[in-house]
Design an enzyme around this catalytic site. Sequence first.
Site, short mmCIF file in Angstrom:
data_model
loop_
_atom_site.label_atom_id
_atom_site.label_comp_id
_atom_site.label_asym_id
_atom_site.label_seq_id
_atom_site.Cartn_x
_atom_site.Cartn_y
_atom_site.Cartn_z
N CYS A 15 -3.21 1.13 1.78
CA CYS A 15 -2.03 0.68 2.27
C CYS A 15 -0.69 1.74 3.12
O CYS A 15 -1.38 2.97 2.86
CB CYS A 15 -1.37 -0.39 1.52
SG CYS A 15 -0.68 0.57 0.09
N CYS A 89 -1.81 -1.56 6.78
CA CYS A 89 -1.36 -0.11 7.11
C CYS A 89 -2.40 0.39 9.09
O CYS A 89 -2.34 1.24 9.96
CB CYS A 89 -2.64 1.04 6.56
SG CYS A 89 -4.47 1.51 7.12
N CYS A 93 -5.61 4.02 9.95
CA CYS A 93 -6.95 3.78 9.36
C CYS A 93 -7.74 5.01 10.08
O CYS A 93 -7.95 4.23 11.32
CB CYS A 93 -7.47 3.39 8.54
SG CYS A 93 -8.22 3.87 7.08
#
Length: 137
Positions: A15, A89, A93
């Site tokens: 996150c 996120c 990522c």
Amino acid sequence: MAATGNDRPSVLFVCVHNAGRSQMAAAYLQELSGGKVSVLSAGSEPGDRLNPAAVAVMAEEGIDLTQASPKVLTTEAVQASDVVITMGCGDTCPVFPGKRYEDWQLEDPAGKDLEVVRAIRDDIKGRVTALLAELIP
């Protein structure tokens, strides 16, 4: 299946701040799997400390997060994981071929009262339990 070089599947929870949702999910998977799953958590912009409400509601479940701390998301962590679970996120990522990615739409517990954080915790527990059933049939 395991990219970690052993027979345990590995899961990375990501996150933004690695202070609430991903920490709770990682703690549940660690606890519920009894060590049968390698578990990591990280944040794209890690906070200074865990969300006190997340720590409190996990303590209600008998899980101690007082020694946990936010960690920065690294390419190596993603490469070492079989399953990458993102929680808000977005595109920060890194994506690698051959990895299983899931995005869990969960409310951010930052600044929320204990009742709201408990509901988020319970949602996470349900998702982690379902994930574990897939990983360790």
